[in-house]
Motif scaffolding. Structure first.
Motif, PDB file in Angstrom:
ATOM      1  N   TYR A  31     -29.857 -31.699 -13.403  1.00 24.67           N
ATOM      2  CA  TYR A  31     -31.273 -31.452 -13.573  1.00 24.67           C
ATOM      3  C   TYR A  31     -31.694 -31.868 -12.033  1.00 24.67           C
ATOM      4  O   TYR A  31     -32.743 -31.373 -11.476  1.00 24.67           O
ATOM      5  CB  TYR A  31     -31.759 -32.416 -14.560  1.00 24.67           C
ATOM      6  CG  TYR A  31     -31.499 -31.922 -15.809  1.00 24.67           C
ATOM      7  CD1 TYR A  31     -32.386 -30.891 -16.324  1.00 24.67           C
ATOM      8  CD2 TYR A  31     -30.597 -32.182 -16.771  1.00 24.67           C
ATOM      9  CE1 TYR A  31     -32.201 -30.399 -17.674  1.00 24.67           C
ATOM     10  CE2 TYR A  31     -30.459 -31.834 -17.953  1.00 24.67           C
ATOM     11  CZ  TYR A  31     -31.086 -30.890 -18.430  1.00 24.67           C
ATOM     12  OH  TYR A  31     -30.836 -30.320 -19.697  1.00 24.67           O
ATOM     13  N   SER A  32     -31.234 -32.844 -11.460  1.00 22.24           N
ATOM     14  CA  SER A  32     -31.683 -33.486 -10.143  1.00 22.24           C
ATOM     15  C   SER A  32     -31.508 -32.338  -9.019  1.00 22.24           C
ATOM     16  O   SER A  32     -32.469 -32.307  -8.003  1.00 22.24           O
ATOM     17  CB  SER A  32     -30.923 -34.576  -9.683  1.00 22.24           C
ATOM     18  OG  SER A  32     -29.492 -34.292  -9.395  1.00 22.24           O
ATOM     19  N   ILE A 174     -25.942 -51.562 -25.923  1.00 22.19           N
ATOM     20  CA  ILE A 174     -27.028 -50.448 -26.162  1.00 22.19           C
ATOM     21  C   ILE A 174     -27.855 -50.363 -24.893  1.00 22.19           C
ATOM     22  O   ILE A 174     -27.971 -51.381 -24.190  1.00 22.19           O
ATOM     23  CB  ILE A 174     -27.922 -51.121 -27.127  1.00 22.19           C
ATOM     24  CG1 ILE A 174     -27.172 -51.293 -28.558  1.00 22.19           C
ATOM     25  CG2 ILE A 174     -29.137 -50.402 -27.320  1.00 22.19           C
ATOM     26  CD1 ILE A 174     -27.067 -49.955 -29.293  1.00 22.19           C
ATOM     27  N   VAL A 175     -28.327 -49.289 -24.589  1.00 27.21           N
ATOM     28  CA  VAL A 175     -29.069 -48.711 -23.412  1.00 27.21           C
ATOM     29  C   VAL A 175     -30.460 -48.337 -24.025  1.00 27.21           C
ATOM     30  O   VAL A 175     -30.152 -47.319 -24.799  1.00 27.21           O
ATOM     31  CB  VAL A 175     -28.405 -48.154 -22.398  1.00 27.21           C
ATOM     32  CG1 VAL A 175     -29.395 -47.776 -21.247  1.00 27.21           C
ATOM     33  CG2 VAL A 175     -27.163 -48.712 -21.883  1.00 27.21           C
ATOM     34  N   LEU A 176     -31.429 -48.809 -23.573  1.00 24.44           N
ATOM     35  CA  LEU A 176     -32.673 -48.233 -24.189  1.00 24.44           C
ATOM     36  C   LEU A 176     -33.275 -47.703 -22.882  1.00 24.44           C
ATOM     37  O   LEU A 176     -33.291 -48.164 -21.664  1.00 24.44           O
ATOM     38  CB  LEU A 176     -33.720 -49.311 -24.572  1.00 24.44           C
ATOM     39  CG  LEU A 176     -33.674 -49.891 -25.999  1.00 24.44           C
ATOM     40  CD1 LEU A 176     -34.449 -50.956 -26.140  1.00 24.44           C
ATOM     41  CD2 LEU A 176     -33.783 -48.845 -27.028  1.00 24.44           C
ATOM     42  N   GLY A 177     -34.013 -46.511 -23.079  1.00 21.57           N
ATOM     43  CA  GLY A 177     -34.793 -45.701 -22.248  1.00 21.57           C
ATOM     44  C   GLY A 177     -35.912 -44.934 -22.596  1.00 21.57           C
ATOM     45  O   GLY A 177     -35.937 -44.669 -23.643  1.00 21.57           O
ATOM     46  N   LYS A 178     -36.751 -44.403 -21.942  1.00 17.05           N
ATOM     47  CA  LYS A 178     -37.777 -43.558 -21.941  1.00 17.05           C
ATOM     48  C   LYS A 178     -37.555 -42.121 -21.572  1.00 17.05           C
ATOM     49  O   LYS A 178     -37.061 -41.936 -20.345  1.00 17.05           O
ATOM     50  CB  LYS A 178     -39.166 -44.012 -21.449  1.00 17.05           C
ATOM     51  CG  LYS A 178     -39.672 -45.208 -22.288  1.00 17.05           C
ATOM     52  CD  LYS A 178     -40.609 -44.881 -23.313  1.00 17.05           C
ATOM     53  CE  LYS A 178     -41.436 -46.239 -23.814  1.00 17.05           C
ATOM     54  NZ  LYS A 178     -42.181 -45.566 -25.176  1.00 17.05           N
ATOM     55  N   THR A 179     -37.677 -41.153 -22.425  1.00 20.46           N
ATOM     56  CA  THR A 179     -37.559 -39.709 -22.086  1.00 20.46           C
ATOM     57  C   THR A 179     -38.722 -39.101 -21.062  1.00 20.46           C
ATOM     58  O   THR A 179     -39.718 -40.127 -21.299  1.00 20.46           O
ATOM     59  CB  THR A 179     -37.462 -38.821 -23.537  1.00 20.46           C
ATOM     60  OG1 THR A 179     -38.668 -38.873 -24.003  1.00 20.46           O
ATOM     61  CG2 THR A 179     -36.033 -39.291 -24.202  1.00 20.46           C
ATOM     62  N   LYS A 180     -38.630 -38.324 -20.526  1.00 15.57           N
ATOM     63  CA  LYS A 180     -39.674 -37.761 -19.516  1.00 15.57           C
ATOM     64  C   LYS A 180     -40.740 -37.364 -20.362  1.00 15.57           C
ATOM     65  O   LYS A 180     -42.062 -37.236 -19.583  1.00 15.57           O
ATOM     66  CB  LYS A 180     -39.343 -36.817 -18.381  1.00 15.57           C
ATOM     67  CG  LYS A 180     -38.753 -35.491 -19.337  1.00 15.57           C
ATOM     68  CD  LYS A 180     -38.311 -34.543 -18.272  1.00 15.57           C
ATOM     69  CE  LYS A 180     -37.933 -33.096 -18.730  1.00 15.57           C
ATOM     70  NZ  LYS A 180     -37.364 -32.279 -17.382  1.00 15.57           N
ATOM     71  N   ASP A 181     -40.694 -37.127 -21.565  1.00 15.98           N
ATOM     72  CA  ASP A 181     -41.946 -36.803 -22.477  1.00 15.98           C
ATOM     73  C   ASP A 181     -42.268 -38.140 -23.457  1.00 15.98           C
ATOM     74  O   ASP A 181     -43.363 -37.957 -24.374  1.00 15.98           O
ATOM     75  CB  ASP A 181     -41.722 -35.552 -23.462  1.00 15.98           C
ATOM     76  CG  ASP A 181     -40.522 -35.772 -24.211  1.00 15.98           C
ATOM     77  OD1 ASP A 181     -39.668 -36.510 -24.037  1.00 15.98           O
ATOM     78  OD2 ASP A 181     -40.337 -34.996 -24.953  1.00 15.98           O
ATOM     79  N   GLY A 182     -41.891 -39.383 -22.917  1.00 12.01           N
ATOM     80  CA  GLY A 182     -42.564 -40.610 -23.414  1.00 12.01           C
ATOM     81  C   GLY A 182     -41.934 -41.224 -24.544  1.00 12.01           C
ATOM     82  O   GLY A 182     -42.366 -42.183 -25.113  1.00 12.01           O
ATOM     83  N   ASN A 183     -40.913 -40.638 -25.057  1.00 13.58           N
ATOM     84  CA  ASN A 183     -40.171 -41.458 -26.238  1.00 13.58           C
ATOM     85  C   ASN A 183     -38.918 -42.190 -25.920  1.00 13.58           C
ATOM     86  O   ASN A 183     -38.500 -42.016 -24.969  1.00 13.58           O
ATOM     87  CB  ASN A 183     -39.545 -40.141 -27.160  1.00 13.58           C
ATOM     88  CG  ASN A 183     -40.703 -39.253 -27.720  1.00 13.58           C
ATOM     89  OD1 ASN A 183     -41.172 -39.459 -28.792  1.00 13.58           O
ATOM     90  ND2 ASN A 183     -40.944 -38.034 -26.903  1.00 13.58           N
ATOM     91  N   THR A 184     -38.906 -43.050 -26.901  1.00 11.67           N
ATOM     92  CA  THR A 184     -37.821 -44.272 -26.499  1.00 11.67           C
ATOM     93  C   THR A 184     -36.541 -43.876 -27.404  1.00 11.67           C
ATOM     94  O   THR A 184     -36.557 -43.190 -28.451  1.00 11.67           O
ATOM     95  CB  THR A 184     -38.232 -45.563 -27.106  1.00 11.67           C
ATOM     96  OG1 THR A 184     -39.567 -45.931 -26.585  1.00 11.67           O
ATOM     97  CG2 THR A 184     -37.342 -46.695 -27.015  1.00 11.67           C
ATOM     98  N   SER A 220     -34.394 -40.712 -18.961  1.00 11.47           N
ATOM     99  CA  SER A 220     -35.769 -40.407 -18.150  1.00 11.47           C
ATOM    100  C   SER A 220     -35.724 -38.914 -17.633  1.00 11.47           C
ATOM    101  O   SER A 220     -36.678 -38.494 -17.465  1.00 11.47           O
ATOM    102  CB  SER A 220     -36.133 -41.337 -17.151  1.00 11.47           C
ATOM    103  OG  SER A 220     -35.398 -41.275 -15.952  1.00 11.47           O
ATOM    104  N   GLN A 221     -34.491 -38.410 -17.495  1.00 12.71           N
ATOM    105  CA  GLN A 221     -34.482 -37.065 -16.836  1.00 12.71           C
ATOM    106  C   GLN A 221     -34.440 -36.019 -17.991  1.00 12.71           C
ATOM    107  O   GLN A 221     -34.449 -34.811 -17.679  1.00 12.71           O
ATOM    108  CB  GLN A 221     -33.117 -36.977 -15.950  1.00 12.71           C
ATOM    109  CG  GLN A 221     -33.382 -37.722 -14.758  1.00 12.71           C
ATOM    110  CD  GLN A 221     -31.974 -37.825 -13.933  1.00 12.71           C
ATOM    111  OE1 GLN A 221     -31.081 -37.324 -14.376  1.00 12.71           O
ATOM    112  NE2 GLN A 221     -32.203 -38.573 -12.725  1.00 12.71           N
ATOM    113  N   HIS A 222     -34.449 -36.410 -19.277  1.00 15.19           N
ATOM    114  CA  HIS A 222     -34.377 -35.531 -20.395  1.00 15.19           C
ATOM    115  C   HIS A 222     -35.739 -35.603 -21.308  1.00 15.19           C
ATOM    116  O   HIS A 222     -36.366 -36.828 -21.203  1.00 15.19           O
ATOM    117  CB  HIS A 222     -33.057 -35.905 -21.200  1.00 15.19           C
ATOM    118  CG  HIS A 222     -31.791 -35.416 -20.303  1.00 15.19           C
ATOM    119  ND1 HIS A 222     -31.265 -36.086 -19.315  1.00 15.19           N
ATOM    120  CD2 HIS A 222     -30.964 -34.238 -20.367  1.00 15.19           C
ATOM    121  CE1 HIS A 222     -30.103 -35.547 -18.891  1.00 15.19           C
ATOM    122  NE2 HIS A 222     -30.183 -34.368 -19.434  1.00 15.19           N
TER     123      HIS A 222
END
Length: 266
Positions: A31-32, A174-184, A220-222
């Protein structure tokens, strides 16, 4: 997701190499870079074992193919990226010969076909042709009277149809992150490495912070749909494998990634 090669043919290159029609394509994306495509690679033989000179090998390819199908003189960045992605699936060694196929999409009616020899210090020498379906039958006719090699060595990962048995690193957490449309999204992944490959296991442990940071950025890139779609899981695991090998690890190499946990938190 795997695609079968669209060209229904069997090519023989004298005693040098041969390949079967059922080569499996894999989907690759970055994606990058904005790159994506389908590619497949197949190990053919080792020139050293066959006492074949590298120059003779490429001279034979040129002699038979160049007049019928002009060789590709220069690769685009995307084609070079896709070619390298597929070839890097293998632990290649000096003297080995590979065929690599690259296509823009699963619906393409042409492909780039690379004849590759691994040179000293794992440098590559290749010759490529842009092949349409009709061209493949020309190649088949050109080699119809050639004698195939009697035995084709296989990757150790696919002896008797069985994949190599790996050891797994399962302690990343566990790894937590935010998608680029704002979901965890919450993920926990396991990394495969070859048995007795203590260097890779050690490097994974030492680079845990970097790996977790990479995974947060990966999320975050998805978009959230990428994680919800169960049919997309293989693509995500492949992206993580390639990203960690290329961007994080230096002395080690992971062979596979699986999700132990993958949740979208509403």
């Amino acid at each position: 997701m795997k695609k079968k090669i669209i060209f229904a043919c069997f090519i023989f290159l004298t005693v040098f190499c041969s390949f079967a029609q059922n080569i499996e394509f894999k989907y690759y994306s970055d994606y990058s870079k904005g790159f994506s495509g389908y590619a497949a690679s197949a190990y053919q033989c080792n020139l050293k074992d066959a006492n074949i000179n590298e120059e003779d090998f490429f001279d034979k390819i040129s002699e038979v193919l160049d007049e019928e199908i002009p060789p590709v003189q220069k690769l685009t960045k995307k084609n070079n990226w896709l070619f390298q992605k597929s070839l890097n699936e293998w632990d290649y060694e000096v003297g080995e010969v590979y065929l690599v196929f690259c296509m823009e999409s699963e619906y393409s009616n042409e492909a780039l076909v690379f004849f590759v020899v691994i040179e000293e210090k794992k440098e590559l020498r290749w010759k490529a042709y842009k092949v349409k379906e009709a061209d493949v039958y020309k190649i088949e006719e050109l080699f119809s009277n050639a004698e195939p090699i009697t035995a084709i060595p296989t990757s150790e990962e696919y002896v008797s149809g069985q994949r190599e048995i790996y050891d797994w690193y399962t302690s990343l957490g566990i790894v937590l992150g935010k998608t680029k449309d704002g979901n965890t999204v919450r993920i926990d992944v396991a990394f495969a490495y070859r048995k007795e490959d203590s260097a890779t296991q050690k490097e994974i442990r030492e680079r845990t912070v970097e790996i977790k940071d990479y995974l947060r950025r990966f999320i975050s890139q998805h978009e959230v749909k990428d994680f919800r779609n169960i049919n997309n899981e293989d693509n995500l695991e492949k992206e993580i494998t390639d990203g960690i090998n290329e961007l994080i690890l230096s002395s080690g190499r992971i062979r596979d990634v699986v999700f132990q946990q993958k949740d979208v938190i509403e």
